[in-house]
Design a protein around this motif. Structure first.
Motif, PDB file in Angstrom:
ATOM      1  N   GLU A  42       0.824  -1.210   0.000  1.00  0.00           N
ATOM      2  CA  GLU A  42       0.000   0.000   0.000  1.00  0.00           C
ATOM      3  C   GLU A  42       0.855   1.255   0.000  1.00  0.00           C
ATOM      4  OE1 GLU A  42      -2.566  -0.251   3.326  1.00  0.00           O
ATOM      5  OE2 GLU A  42      -3.784  -1.877   2.516  1.00  0.00           O
ATOM      6  N   ARG A  43       1.933   1.232   0.789  1.00  0.00           N
ATOM      7  CA  ARG A  43       2.823   2.401   0.821  1.00  0.00           C
ATOM      8  C   ARG A  43       3.482   2.624  -0.527  1.00  0.00           C
ATOM      9  NH1 ARG A  43       5.932   1.583   6.651  1.00  0.00           N
ATOM     10  NH2 ARG A  43       4.167   2.188   7.979  1.00  0.00           N
ATOM     11  N   THR A  44       3.889   1.527  -1.172  1.00  0.00           N
ATOM     12  CA  THR A  44       4.535   1.645  -2.477  1.00  0.00           C
ATOM     13  C   THR A  44       3.576   2.214  -3.517  1.00  0.00           C
ATOM     14  OG1 THR A  44       5.942  -0.251  -1.950  1.00  0.00           O
ATOM     15  CG2 THR A  44       5.773   0.372  -4.260  1.00  0.00           C
ATOM     16  N   GLU A  45       2.335   1.700  -3.500  1.00  0.00           N
ATOM     17  CA  GLU A  45       1.347   2.201  -4.452  1.00  0.00           C
ATOM     18  C   GLU A  45       1.031   3.668  -4.204  1.00  0.00           C
ATOM     19  OE1 GLU A  45       0.141   0.678  -7.080  1.00  0.00           O
ATOM     20  OE2 GLU A  45       1.431  -1.029  -6.636  1.00  0.00           O
ATOM     21  N   SER A  46       0.914   4.034  -2.912  1.00  0.00           N
ATOM     22  CA  SER A  46       0.646   5.437  -2.588  1.00  0.00           C
ATOM     23  C   SER A  46       1.787   6.332  -3.043  1.00  0.00           C
ATOM     24  CB  SER A  46       0.439   5.592  -1.070  1.00  0.00           C
ATOM     25  OG  SER A  46      -0.655   4.833  -0.630  1.00  0.00           O
ATOM     26  N   SER A  47       3.030   5.863  -2.874  1.00  0.00           N
ATOM     27  CA  SER A  47       4.189   6.642  -3.296  1.00  0.00           C
ATOM     28  C   SER A  47       4.211   6.828  -4.807  1.00  0.00           C
ATOM     29  CB  SER A  47       5.477   5.944  -2.838  1.00  0.00           C
ATOM     30  OG  SER A  47       5.505   5.818  -1.436  1.00  0.00           O
ATOM     31  N   LYS A  48       3.836   5.746  -5.522  1.00  0.00           N
ATOM     32  CA  LYS A  48       3.830   5.844  -6.976  1.00  0.00           C
ATOM     33  C   LYS A  48       2.800   6.854  -7.460  1.00  0.00           C
ATOM     34  CE  LYS A  48       5.459   1.167  -8.013  1.00  0.00           C
ATOM     35  NZ  LYS A  48       5.088  -0.154  -8.587  1.00  0.00           N
TER      36      LYS A  48
END
Length: 379
Positions: free
Chosen positions: A326-332
């Motif tokens: 989730e953090r990775t997707e939010s960062s992207k």
């Protein structure tokens, strides 16, 4: 232009407005900290659940171990029933608070240490990331048990005292520490330490060795990477049966030495304690007193402990993995160059840079387009 001010063409380049997407890859140090924390939490929960489940049987076993009465299943049942009638249902869990104070740090340290020792021995013997061979497997378990026992032994001493004494003698855990320190000296808190360490080496070594070996054999023959929860319970039960049977005589000696001050005995060493037990009660009836109850209690407790630890570890890893995704997707999404360039209006500027300031209609279209793209990026 009509206002007399000449506007030059503005040329936006893509590299001038693209932000650098931040990376959120966890460092190796953070990963190791999370791994240790997961092992500590899983081990603590495993120990608490397992010991609470078998606390009445454990208390009954200790009371037979420290007395000269002959053990039998019938006598054990009578003792449990009399305790229930005279002191109430919850008295069967007397000493369990002290058990929790000891077991939670003990199990947390033991399971966490086992994971770390497996990693160290794997690196040393060249099995990094793979299952250890039998001897390092046994060593990892023995070292884990020894480490936990050394750090939590006084709590085990207090727990044994609370289990065999009436509630009028010791009101709580702190009271036990105070009375033992005043009346018998601080050294008493480590009475029975030697047989504990000698007993935990085969017990922990064989328990972890058996459980890990059965899991490996299961994976080799079934093709499944992980056993099911009932299979884990069965493997843990076998591990507990073998480990406790091998170390049981030293467990009896340990309990006798721990409770000598309140039971009217004086035991100065392991050998003298064993000699007195054998002389008064016999080899089998003395040193193996209560073993049949341990064959019921031990496999249940160890099976629950290993299963709870493994399942909690799996759950925590899944939760952390989903959180990282989730953090990775939010960062992207937050750092997407297309979103930034669209919100800033770079694309319409490139298309209409020659007339961007000369037409009110184009300005309105550009504002509407920026608001639309901002909304889409934030969804």
């Amino acid at each position: 232009m009509g206002n007399g001010v000449r506007e030059g063409q503005v040329d936006f380049k893509q590299q001038d407005v693209e932000p650098v997407a931040p990376t959120h890859l966890p460092s190796e140090g953070n990963q190791e900290k999370k791994k240790v924390l997961n092992s500590l939490m899983s081990g603590a929960l495993a120990g608490a659940v397992a010991k609470t489940a078998v606390a009445p049987l454990d208390r009954t076993k200790i009371m037979f171990q420290v007395s000269s009465k002959r053990f039998s299943a019938k006598e054990a049942y009578r003792l449990i029933y009399r305790t229930y009638l005279n002191e109430g249902f919850w008295s069967l869990w007397r000493g369990n608070s002290a058990t929790m104070v000891r077991v939670i740090p003990y199990a947390a340290i033991q399971f966490c240490a086992h994971e770390e020792y497996k990693q160290l021995l794997g690196s040393y013997y060249g099995f990094q990331g793979k299952a250890l061979t039998p001897f390092p497997r046994f060593i990892a378990g023995s070292l884990a048990g020894t480490t936990a026992a050394m750090l939590t032994y006084p709590l085990d001493m207090v727990r044994a005292r609370m289990a065999v004494t009436p509630k009028e003698m010791y009101s709580n855990i702190v009271h036990v520490f105070i009375r033992i320190s005043r009346e018998e000296g601080l050294k008493t808190l480590y009475r029975g330490f030697a047989p504990t360490i000698l007993g935990v080496i085969p017990y922990a070594g064989l328990s972890f060795f058996t459980y890990e070996t059965l899991k490996k054999l299961h994976a080799d023959h079934s093709g499944k990477l992980q056993p099911s929860p009932p299979e884990r319970l069965l493997f843990g039960a076998c591990a507990g049966l073998i480990g406790q049977s091998a170390s049981y005589p030293l467990d009896v000696v340990r309990r006798r030495m721990q409770t000598a001050g309140v039971m009217g005995h004086t035991y100065s060493s392991i050998l003298l304690t064993m000699q007195e037990i054998i002389r008064e009660e016999g080899l089998i009836r003395g040193l193996y007193k209560g073993l049949s109850m341990n064959w019921v209690k031990g496999p249940i407790a160890v099976g629950i402990s290993f299963t709870t630890f493994d399942l909690t570890q799996i759950l925590l890893r899944k939760l952390q993995h989903s959180t990282n995704v989730e953090r990775t997707e939010s960062s992207k999404v937050a750092a997407s160059p297309s979103c930034f360039t669209r919100i800033l209006g770079v694309e319409p500027l490139k298309q209409t840079h020659a007339a961007a300031g000369s037409s009110p209609g184009l300005r309105g279209q550009r504002k509407w387009w920026m608001m639309k793209e901002r909304t889409r990026c934030l969804e």
